[in-house]
Scaffold this active site. Sequence first.
Site, mmCIF file in Angstrom:
data_model
loop_
_atom_site.group_PDB
_atom_site.id
_atom_site.type_symbol
_atom_site.label_atom_id
_atom_site.label_comp_id
_atom_site.label_asym_id
_atom_site.label_seq_id
_atom_site.Cartn_x
_atom_site.Cartn_y
_atom_site.Cartn_z
ATOM 1 N N ASP A 223 0.805 -1.231 0.000
ATOM 2 C CA ASP A 223 0.000 0.000 0.000
ATOM 3 C C ASP A 223 0.833 1.274 0.000
ATOM 4 O O ASP A 223 0.313 2.346 0.252
ATOM 5 C CB ASP A 223 -0.936 -0.021 1.225
ATOM 6 N N HIS B 44 3.385 4.607 6.102
ATOM 7 C CA HIS B 44 2.888 5.261 4.889
ATOM 8 C C HIS B 44 1.566 6.009 5.044
ATOM 9 O O HIS B 44 1.025 6.494 4.032
ATOM 10 C CB HIS B 44 2.805 4.257 3.732
#
Length: 1004
Positions: A374, A578
């Site tokens: 991701d 992230h």
Amino acid sequence: MHDDRSLVEARLKRVLDERVRPAVYPESVPLDVAVWHAPGEPVPVAEGLAAEPEPIEVGARWGAPWGTSWFRVTGTVPEAWAGRTVEAILDLGFDENMPGFQCEGLVYRPDGTPVKGLNPRNQWVRVGAPVDGGEQVRLHIEAASNPVILDYHPFLPTQLGDKETAGSEPQYTLARMDLAVFDETVWQLVIDLEVLGELMAELPVESARRWDILRAVDKALDALDLQDVNGTADQARSRLTEVLATPGAPSAHRISAVGHAHIDSAWLWPLRETVRKVARTTSNMTALLDDEPDFVFVMSQAQQWAWVRDHRPEVWARVKKAVADGRFVPAGGMWVESDTNMPGSEAMARQFVHGKRFFLDEFGIENDEAWLPDTFGFAAGLPQIIKAAGSKYLLTQKISWSQTNKFPHHTFRWEGIDGTRIFTHFPPVDTYNCSMKGGEIAHAAGNFKDKGVARHSLAPTGWGDGGGGTTREMVAKAARLRDLEGSATVTWETPQAFFEKASAEYPEPPVWVGELYLELHRATLTSQARTKQGNRRSEHLLREAELWAATAAVRSGFPYPYEDLDRIWKTVLLHQFHDILPGSSIAWVHREARRTYERVAEELNRIIESAQRSLAGEGDTPLVFNAAPHTRAGVPAGGARTPAGQDRTALTARPGGGHVLDNGLLRVEIDARGLVVSAYDIEADRETVAPGRAANLLQLHPDFPNMWDAWDVDEFYRNTVTDLTDADEVAPDGSGVRVVRTFGASRVTQVLSLAPGERRLVVDTEVDWHETEKFLKLAFPLDVHAERYASETQFGHFHRPTHTNTSWEAAKFEACNHRFVHLEEPGFGIAIVNDSTYGHDVTRTVRTDGDGGTTTTVRASLLRAPRFPDPETDQGVHRFRHALVPGAGIGDAVREGWRINLPERRLTGATEVAPLVTSDRDAVVVTAVKLADDGSGDVVVRFHEAFGGRVRARLTAGFEVAAVAVTDLLERPLDDATAPEIRDGRIALRLRPFELVTLRLRRA
């Protein structure tokens, strides 16, 4: 034959929805429920179990935002149910469309033993199979009332993202708390019908296989008595046996299913909630492993494993056993699934060092793959970091989210800036939350770009984002898809098994060179400026702390702070996750991050000051400590020396208004608007600013993307721009010029200065920012003709075009740099360096009047103001430092980038400090000097070639070296590496472009 296909398909849907699925639990009795609401933050399990609850009824509201409620459910299994399978159905008020984004629970037995997690797609707890009847049931549920942030109308501003602003309104309605008979035959029939119905829908209408399935389903529904589904389910299943047993074609696409729960370490929930999400998911997965012998589950992010170990030892024991059995598999070898664009060189390396070392220390397992499903794009320096960590594969699927261009491969070799190639796979299923639906499996097979030369792909299977993992329904579907005509084949496998098969069948896949740019989520390079500044500052403070502590340990016996540095590194690495570093988490996450970075800075500054004091001794000699990797003002890299005297910069009035700064190397004209209308390189006899244009130009854009507010900036933002040219004040400020502007509800104060003896105009910008849905840029229109430019990335730099010839170049309208951006034409270059920004854009125009030259404009992205998921993003005061460096080669850009991020430190002492390690070539940039992590006292030096060319150099150690070894990032000697030659403490080096090297120096 008449075409009754639509009729049968509609029949299947209604019978499944209204008769078969409800019959899975044909009988139920209510449980007695009581609840205790923890008054503040989550409490220890023992405290929650011991609390005295109050009765609560199904249908009652419960759960303030971010609260924890302990439910106690009790009941008795009816005697009449003897010999049957019984489950507790515990529905906290779930919306089954929001697994991972709602309330969740972890079920305990009265003795505190965890049973399994509860989430919208996993609401059952097995009581007995079979039961004797009359059993007393008592379960406790630690329920988290996490509010829904990303709702059906997404991206609406909400105050629910921080406990301090979320209020106390109950979020959920208790829905069902029952004991129920579980009819496994009916449940298996549901799976049969779902698998066949979903497969049928993906087959061509004209295919015989589709009609075979249709007829079998029709007969099964004929055999089912809708008034007695439980009594006739076995008959219905028998009508499907043959069609489910028809094997797949030998040419069928082959999917390696990997049990998975992509858990964001923080996002729409705070870090403390992720600790519990991981505990719930791992409890679920270890329970499922016990029930399903073919199932394999993987979990990445060593930090999450450490949370289970440190916070849920009872769950950890089950996880360790499953790992020993080879069924619960550590993946990825990184501390967290970090952003890879913004972390600096050493930080990216340490993600692997700390991640891989955790799995080695805890389980003796070393990962071959980087696992980043991701992450929002991948920097071009990453391949050699993966290799240097001892890994050789990469998995991600995020590039499938790109808006403009479809990536041409699913399996390929990715080549980084130094030529390192990593075998890479993008799962064609295009999700990291695969649920084994027929549409997903068909999409993976049909979408696979490498047909004809390869036929293996991977499917991460299980609910993720907020956790939950794989369900028993997914496992049951996978079993039917193992070898089924018309479908890809599905087998549970580890990532290692998949990569070994995929690389063996496709030994020469195509090559992709350069960054893996995600054509989406570009604004994550700018959102939440304080978080990004905290990261950048922490990275450089860690460099200083290791450098000076190692130097002091070797020179004066200073106690090297191994444990403190290890802990701080892990804290900084965690915040590179992230959704933290990119600025896409809720307000709570970023509020905590700011405080964490403040603590990190305070602690690291103490280490630095103590080490420097140990080195300098007591005295009154003024010393300047230089932590940068290049000599600065006569002070060697990694050393301390008495500073030399400096000339002054002349500050004079400019005809027509404004001021002129002149230090003999640069003459900078600042007009009455506070804009730089000339930056003249005296030695080169060359103007830097484009004719008729002005640099240091602040530009304001509206910023309302179509979706994903904190993540995205859409290209149409450029259609409207306001140049901030009105100045409230332009006046001398010491040896610089102070410029004050106001706009909207905000105020900017800048100081422009020109250091003596330096070809560098420094721009210090303070913004008191109170805009919403706006984007602030700082523009430098430059008189340079360049078809490409360089931006720093990990262990080197990467070139991007300045033109938009193709859709691939046009899509990169916002990109990442670390400390510098550099442009040049033969004979002259310019660098823009920064101390804390990442996002930027570069555009070019050809002047139609005057000289017909090219204007190339570099714009640094300063601030945004999205309202989701944090409605107060970046409100308040921010400080940035940029510098314009005319006449700069790439080496100057590298040097000035380090300089602006590592300001000198001054103190008085008794003696100068010689560097512990020096390089005789500026192209060899030392990124780390430290003591070896194993406590041996060896000195570890990491460096790389930074200019993009080959170099011969000598590394000189300021201590007697007994032996030197080339190592991987984990400081283990490389078997295939030849130890460099040492003569008189000098180590001879030959480096190829951007080559990364780690040396371990054993002290005599």
